[in-house]
Motif scaffolding. Sequence first.
Motif, short mmCIF file in Angstrom:
data_model
loop_
_atom_site.label_atom_id
_atom_site.label_comp_id
_atom_site.label_asym_id
_atom_site.label_seq_id
_atom_site.Cartn_x
_atom_site.Cartn_y
_atom_site.Cartn_z
N ALA A 96 -3.45 -26.06 -45.22
CA ALA A 96 -4.51 -26.66 -45.98
C ALA A 96 -4.98 -25.80 -46.88
CB ALA A 96 -5.64 -27.11 -45.01
N ARG A 97 -5.61 -26.60 -47.96
CA ARG A 97 -6.36 -25.83 -49.13
C ARG A 97 -7.64 -26.89 -49.30
NH1 ARG A 97 -1.52 -26.26 -49.69
NH2 ARG A 97 -1.51 -28.09 -50.99
N LEU A 98 -8.94 -26.14 -49.24
CA LEU A 98 -9.99 -26.65 -49.67
C LEU A 98 -10.26 -26.08 -50.92
CD1 LEU A 98 -11.90 -26.45 -46.15
CD2 LEU A 98 -10.36 -28.27 -47.10
N ASN A 99 -10.46 -27.06 -51.81
CA ASN A 99 -10.93 -26.67 -53.24
C ASN A 99 -12.26 -27.00 -53.32
OD1 ASN A 99 -8.09 -25.81 -54.40
ND2 ASN A 99 -7.60 -27.88 -53.51
N LEU A 102 -19.13 -26.57 -56.28
CA LEU A 102 -20.58 -26.44 -56.10
C LEU A 102 -21.19 -26.24 -57.34
CD1 LEU A 102 -20.50 -24.25 -52.92
CD2 LEU A 102 -21.40 -26.57 -53.15
N PRO A 103 -21.31 -27.53 -58.27
CA PRO A 103 -21.37 -27.11 -59.89
C PRO A 103 -23.02 -26.75 -60.13
CG PRO A 103 -21.50 -29.54 -59.12
CD PRO A 103 -21.06 -28.60 -58.02
N GLY A 104 -23.08 -25.64 -61.16
CA GLY A 104 -24.35 -25.19 -61.24
C GLY A 104 -24.62 -23.96 -60.36
N LEU A 105 -24.20 -23.76 -59.23
CA LEU A 105 -24.61 -22.68 -58.55
C LEU A 105 -23.85 -21.18 -58.88
CD1 LEU A 105 -24.58 -23.68 -54.68
CD2 LEU A 105 -26.49 -23.46 -56.16
N GLU A 106 -24.63 -20.38 -58.81
CA GLU A 106 -24.19 -18.91 -59.11
C GLU A 106 -23.08 -18.54 -58.15
OE1 GLU A 106 -25.66 -14.77 -57.33
OE2 GLU A 106 -27.22 -15.48 -58.73
N ALA A 112 -21.12 -17.35 -50.80
CA ALA A 112 -21.76 -17.30 -49.55
C ALA A 112 -21.93 -18.76 -48.76
CB ALA A 112 -23.21 -16.95 -49.89
N LEU A 113 -22.30 -19.58 -49.43
CA LEU A 113 -22.20 -21.03 -48.77
C LEU A 113 -20.84 -21.45 -48.11
CD1 LEU A 113 -24.44 -23.18 -51.10
CD2 LEU A 113 -25.25 -21.85 -48.86
N VAL A 114 -19.89 -21.23 -48.83
CA VAL A 114 -18.55 -21.46 -48.46
C VAL A 114 -18.15 -20.89 -47.27
CG1 VAL A 114 -15.99 -21.46 -49.11
CG2 VAL A 114 -17.66 -22.57 -50.79
N GLU A 115 -18.33 -19.48 -47.17
CA GLU A 115 -18.00 -18.79 -46.32
C GLU A 115 -18.69 -18.93 -44.97
OE1 GLU A 115 -15.48 -16.55 -45.56
OE2 GLU A 115 -14.86 -17.27 -47.80
N GLU A 116 -20.03 -19.32 -45.07
CA GLU A 116 -20.90 -19.73 -43.93
C GLU A 116 -20.37 -21.05 -43.43
OE1 GLU A 116 -25.47 -20.57 -42.61
OE2 GLU A 116 -25.13 -19.33 -44.06
N ALA A 117 -20.16 -21.96 -44.27
CA ALA A 117 -19.66 -23.22 -43.83
C ALA A 117 -18.08 -23.09 -43.20
CB ALA A 117 -19.40 -24.04 -44.99
N HIS A 118 -17.37 -22.33 -43.34
CA HIS A 118 -15.90 -22.27 -43.04
C HIS A 118 -16.29 -21.53 -41.42
CE1 HIS A 118 -11.83 -22.23 -42.81
NE2 HIS A 118 -11.69 -20.74 -42.89
N LEU A 135 -9.26 -21.25 -49.00
CA LEU A 135 -10.59 -21.84 -49.66
C LEU A 135 -10.61 -21.33 -50.90
CD1 LEU A 135 -12.86 -20.69 -47.01
CD2 LEU A 135 -11.81 -23.17 -47.03
N LYS A 136 -10.93 -22.34 -51.91
CA LYS A 136 -11.09 -21.94 -53.73
C LYS A 136 -12.21 -22.75 -54.06
CE LYS A 136 -8.19 -22.24 -57.67
NZ LYS A 136 -7.04 -22.72 -58.08
N LEU A 137 -13.02 -21.96 -54.55
CA LEU A 137 -14.14 -22.54 -55.59
C LEU A 137 -13.46 -22.91 -56.75
CD1 LEU A 137 -17.15 -20.06 -54.92
CD2 LEU A 137 -17.05 -22.58 -54.47
#
Length: 138
Positions: A96-99, A102-106, A112-118, A135-137
């Motif tokens: 799987a790939r999760l793209n 999170l528009p506008g976030l530093e 950090a949000l992605v890692e914690e969510a994962h 995981l890809k921003l």
Amino acid sequence: MTQIEKVLYTGKTHTTGGRDGFARSDDAQLDVKLSPPGTSKPGTNPEQLFAAGWSACFIGAMGLAAAKRKLRLPEGTAVDAEVDLGMTGDAYFLQARLNISLPGLEVELARALVEEAHQNCPYSKATRGNINVELKLI
């Protein structure tokens, strides 16, 4: 294996016909025709359902991570999930790939949000060490 101490919810479905069948939840909120992936037959497939469930859960986990920081997820937050069904030898596997958008976030905060969510998303926990996940921003 972690044992659940308190069940918060149980999703219940009844499926017939496998990849060429039907699935319905006990509350009738889900009622779908199933079809094999890659065919022109009407219906969805297990990989699409898994991708939809995981992406929805992942957004929820990012929301919890943001709330810990007294933030809200930005308008337009999205996860485009891609779940591959493939083979190695004669065995079937998923990857799987999760793209994640999170528009506008530093970028550092978004990471950090992605890692914690994962770390906290139940789907991510269930797949960790079992399938390849990218995981890809975006």
